[in-house]
Scaffold this motif. Structure first.
Motif, PDB file in Angstrom:
ATOM      1  N   ILE A  37      42.100  -9.560  38.436  1.00 18.67           N
ATOM      2  CA  ILE A  37      43.363  -9.965  37.797  1.00 18.67           C
ATOM      3  C   ILE A  37      43.809  -8.923  36.780  1.00 18.67           C
ATOM      4  N   LEU A  38      42.865  -8.405  35.992  1.00 17.22           N
ATOM      5  CA  LEU A  38      43.224  -7.390  35.000  1.00 17.22           C
ATOM      6  C   LEU A  38      43.701  -6.096  35.655  1.00 17.22           C
ATOM      7  N   ALA A  40      45.156  -5.885  38.602  1.00 21.21           N
ATOM      8  CA  ALA A  40      46.405  -6.137  39.325  1.00 21.21           C
ATOM      9  C   ALA A  40      47.619  -6.143  38.384  1.00 21.21           C
ATOM     10  N   GLU A  41      47.396  -6.371  37.115  1.00 21.35           N
ATOM     11  CA  GLU A  41      48.539  -6.438  36.188  1.00 21.35           C
ATOM     12  C   GLU A  41      49.091  -5.090  35.864  1.00 21.35           C
TER      13      GLU A  41
END
Length: 41
Positions: A37-38, A40-41
């Motif tokens: 998630i980190l 992908a941001e």
């Protein structure tokens, strides 16, 4: 032969391994999800 004693030791070792696996697999999955998630941001 000490096969009965070896079997008891095996059961203890296997139980601790499974116990550690029950906690480590979900923990690694959550950490991996957070990293993805980190990134992908």
């Amino acid at each position: 032969m000490d096969s009965a004693n070896d079997h008891k030791a095996h059961n203890r070792t296997y139980s601790s391994f499974i116990g550690a696996l029950k906690w480590s697999v979900p923990l690694v999955a959550i950490l991996t999800l957070l990293v993805v998630i980190l990134i992908a941001e």
